[in-house]
Motif scaffolding. Structure first.
Motif, PDB file in Angstrom:
ATOM      1  N   LEU A  86      53.723  49.644  99.587  1.00  0.00           N
ATOM      2  CA  LEU A  86      53.402  48.517 100.466  1.00  0.00           C
ATOM      3  C   LEU A  86      54.365  48.569 101.641  1.00  0.00           C
ATOM      4  O   LEU A  86      55.588  48.552 101.444  1.00  0.00           O
ATOM      5  N   ALA A  87      53.828  48.648 102.854  1.00  0.00           N
ATOM      6  CA  ALA A  87      54.680  48.846 104.020  1.00  0.00           C
ATOM      7  C   ALA A  87      54.123  48.070 105.200  1.00  0.00           C
ATOM      8  O   ALA A  87      52.989  47.564 105.176  1.00  0.00           O
ATOM      9  N   SER A  88      54.912  47.981 106.256  1.00  0.00           N
ATOM     10  CA  SER A  88      54.470  47.350 107.490  1.00  0.00           C
ATOM     11  C   SER A  88      55.078  48.109 108.662  1.00  0.00           C
ATOM     12  O   SER A  88      56.114  48.770 108.532  1.00  0.00           O
ATOM     13  N   GLY A  89      54.403  48.024 109.804  1.00  0.00           N
ATOM     14  CA  GLY A  89      54.871  48.729 110.995  1.00  0.00           C
ATOM     15  C   GLY A  89      53.911  49.803 111.433  1.00  0.00           C
ATOM     16  O   GLY A  89      53.133  50.335 110.641  1.00  0.00           O
ATOM     17  N   ASP A  90      53.987  50.142 112.709  1.00  0.00           N
ATOM     18  CA  ASP A  90      53.060  51.129 113.277  1.00  0.00           C
ATOM     19  C   ASP A  90      53.346  52.542 112.792  1.00  0.00           C
ATOM     20  O   ASP A  90      52.466  53.407 112.833  1.00  0.00           O
ATOM     21  N   GLY A  91      54.575  52.822 112.344  1.00  0.00           N
ATOM     22  CA  GLY A  91      54.902  54.174 111.922  1.00  0.00           C
ATOM     23  C   GLY A  91      54.108  54.647 110.733  1.00  0.00           C
ATOM     24  O   GLY A  91      53.916  55.858 110.545  1.00  0.00           O
ATOM     25  N   TRP A  92      53.590  53.719 109.934  1.00  0.00           N
ATOM     26  CA  TRP A  92      52.835  54.102 108.740  1.00  0.00           C
ATOM     27  C   TRP A  92      51.402  54.492 109.057  1.00  0.00           C
ATOM     28  O   TRP A  92      50.728  55.087 108.218  1.00  0.00           O
ATOM     29  N   ALA A  93      50.914  54.184 110.233  1.00  0.00           N
ATOM     30  CA  ALA A  93      49.540  54.534 110.586  1.00  0.00           C
ATOM     31  C   ALA A  93      49.345  56.039 110.709  1.00  0.00           C
ATOM     32  O   ALA A  93      48.233  56.538 110.554  1.00  0.00           O
ATOM     33  N   SER A  94      50.405  56.774 110.977  1.00  0.00           N
ATOM     34  CA  SER A  94      50.297  58.225 111.184  1.00  0.00           C
ATOM     35  C   SER A  94      50.585  59.030 109.936  1.00  0.00           C
ATOM     36  O   SER A  94      50.663  60.267 109.996  1.00  0.00           O
ATOM     37  N   VAL A  95      50.750  58.377 108.783  1.00  0.00           N
ATOM     38  CA  VAL A  95      50.997  59.104 107.535  1.00  0.00           C
ATOM     39  C   VAL A  95      49.768  59.943 107.179  1.00  0.00           C
ATOM     40  O   VAL A  95      48.632  59.464 107.260  1.00  0.00           O
ATOM     41  N   VAL A  96      50.003  61.189 106.790  1.00  0.00           N
ATOM     42  CA  VAL A  96      48.927  62.138 106.515  1.00  0.00           C
ATOM     43  C   VAL A  96      48.892  62.452 105.023  1.00  0.00           C
ATOM     44  O   VAL A  96      49.942  62.759 104.431  1.00  0.00           O
ATOM     45  N   PRO A  97      47.736  62.398 104.375  1.00  0.00           N
ATOM     46  CA  PRO A  97      47.651  62.780 102.966  1.00  0.00           C
ATOM     47  C   PRO A  97      48.116  64.216 102.756  1.00  0.00           C
ATOM     48  O   PRO A  97      47.799  65.103 103.544  1.00  0.00           O
ATOM     49  N   GLY A  98      48.858  64.434 101.686  1.00  0.00           N
ATOM     50  CA  GLY A  98      49.336  65.771 101.363  1.00  0.00           C
ATOM     51  C   GLY A  98      50.661  66.138 101.982  1.00  0.00           C
ATOM     52  O   GLY A  98      51.264  67.147 101.587  1.00  0.00           O
TER      53      GLY A  98
END
Length: 441
Positions: A86-98
């Protein structure tokens, strides 16, 4: 048969109990609530936005991931296990699976017993901790190309809906469209289903036939295409169920046993639960299996009955399919949401003719969008009219008075809805032998 069934059941019980024991005794759980750790995880899905915002106005995210290791003080502990971030912030939008990431987190206990080791509440932005696999990079490129082509060729609402319908990418789906589709009973269109795999497999098999490939080579090519589609669409519960059933269907084609829909569904469920037993408590997986079972067991007979009453074949099949899927999924939907869509059957009948063209055009655009964006945009221009119709039906259906009504939810509401669904099916079967109106005995 009884001995084989007992052996399989015992094997499942033993394997699942062992995995549950591993989760219960995981060292991360032994740290207790609110322990602070530095973790390295590998996301298994794209970040999913949470409705609403946190108190500071930042977007909240949910990320499902596999734990690689964690550090507390000078101690580093390596070990697997499913975690929810569970996170917040724009930086998590760019997380890539794998692609492995690292961050600071507070440990919490999961609310459900679905083999999740812990809930991690992130207290820092994610940092890349390793390269992503090549297939995930390819999937990200395909998804990004489809989003860009959609944004360039379609309106804002259509550009958010098309990737959701084709590859299950709901990142750009407007909240108003999501709410309208839920009210109108069309939310199932925003996840990948068996129809998507059927289109992919049919196209590959047709191409293989034109290339005069043999049966084994054709089935192998279709299987490889479906495996890549799973990577692109992400391994969500409905995707895994549809992929497993598609694999069984391909094997049936290869062995000459084509009309085995119900055994194929059962084999798909058994196969998926063998690999992912936690899906046994997944609402999405249950809805997917129930809807498919309704289409196999109820829809054909209901369509025949409507044709006996004088209906044309196409309207009879559309109404039967929509009514069957609505009936068998009603108990789960009531238990989860406490609401019933009174316009779901009519809305699904109205949009059914445009779903296949949108899916075909979207799949073509996804296949070439990363290589030739102008061609993909030209293809998506042709998808604009059916997308407009789909969005219009969702908007008008959701705006009708009493489009969705509140009912008692939870286990009691779901049980009552199940009784109503079974009673409806039995009533239809009881009246099946009655003569149609205006006909003789």
């Amino acid at each position: 048969m009884l001995l084989a069934t007992a052996a399989v059941t015992a094997g499942f019980a033993l394997a699942t109990s062992w995995r549950a024991h591993q989760v219960d005794t995981h060292p991360l759980r032994a740290l207790g609530e609110k322990a602070r750790v530095e973790v390295v995880v590998t996301p298994s899905t794209d970040p999913k936005p949470v409705r609403g915002t946190s108190f500071d106005g930042e977007q909240r995210w949910v990320v499902y991931a596999e734990l690689e290791r964690y550090r507390r003080g000078d101690a580093v502990v390596r070990g697997g296990g499913a975690v929810v971030v569970l996170a917040s912030g724009d930086g998590w939008a760019s997380v890539v699976p794998g692609q492995a990431i690292t961050f600071d987190a507070r440990v919490g206990q999961p609310a459900r017993r679905d083999l999740t080791v812990a809930v991690l509440r992130a207290h820092s932005a994610p940092a890349v901790a390793g390269p992503s696999p090549w297939w995930e990079r390819v999937a990200g490129t395909v998804r990004a190309g489809l989003r860009e082509a959609s944004a360039a060729a379609l309106s804002e609402e259509a550009a958010g809906l098309l990737p959701a319908l084709v590859v299950g990418d709901t990142g750009l789906l407007p909240e108003v469209v999501r709410e309208e589709f839920e009210t109108a009973g069309l939310q199932h269109l925003c996840v990948v289903s068996g129809a998507n795999f059927a289109i992919v497999a049919t196209a590959v098999l047709a191409l293989a036939r034109r290339m005069t490939l043999g049966p084994r080579a054709s089935v192998a090519a279709a299987g490889a295409a479906m495996a890549m589609f799973v990577v692109i669409a992400r391994p969500d519960p409905s995707v895994l169920r549809a992929a497993a059933m598609g694999t069984v269907t391909l094997l049936a084609l290869l062995t000459g046993r084509r009309k085995q829909a119900l055994p194929a569904l059962c084999a798909a469920v058994v196969g998926v639960l063998t690999i992912r037993p936690e899906l046994a408590v997944s609402a999405g997986f249950a809805l997917s299996v129930l809807a498919t079972g309704g289409l196999i067991l109820l829809a054909p007979g209901w369509a025949d009955r409507l044709r006996d009453r004088g209906w044309w074949q196409l309207p009879a099949e559309l109404v039967a399919v929509s009514a069957a899927a609505f009936t068998v999924t009603l108990p789960v939907m009531v238990a989860l949401t406490g609401r019933v869509s009174l316009v779901a059957i009519a809305a699904n009948v109205l949009v059914a003719p445009v779903v296949a063209p949108i899916t075909v055009l979207g799949a073509l655009a996804a296949a070439i969008g990363w290589l030739w964006p102008p061609v993909a945009q030209a293809i998506l221009h042709a998808a604009a009219p059916p997308l407009w119709w789909l969005l219009t039906v969702g908007d008008r259906a959701a705006a009708l008075p009493l489009a969705s009504v509140g009912v008692p939810g939870g286990a009691a509401g779901g049980a009552a809805a199940a009784v109503a669904a079974v009673a409806s099916v039995l009533l239809i079967r009881r009246t099946r032998s009655m003569p149609a109106a205006g006909r003789g005995p």
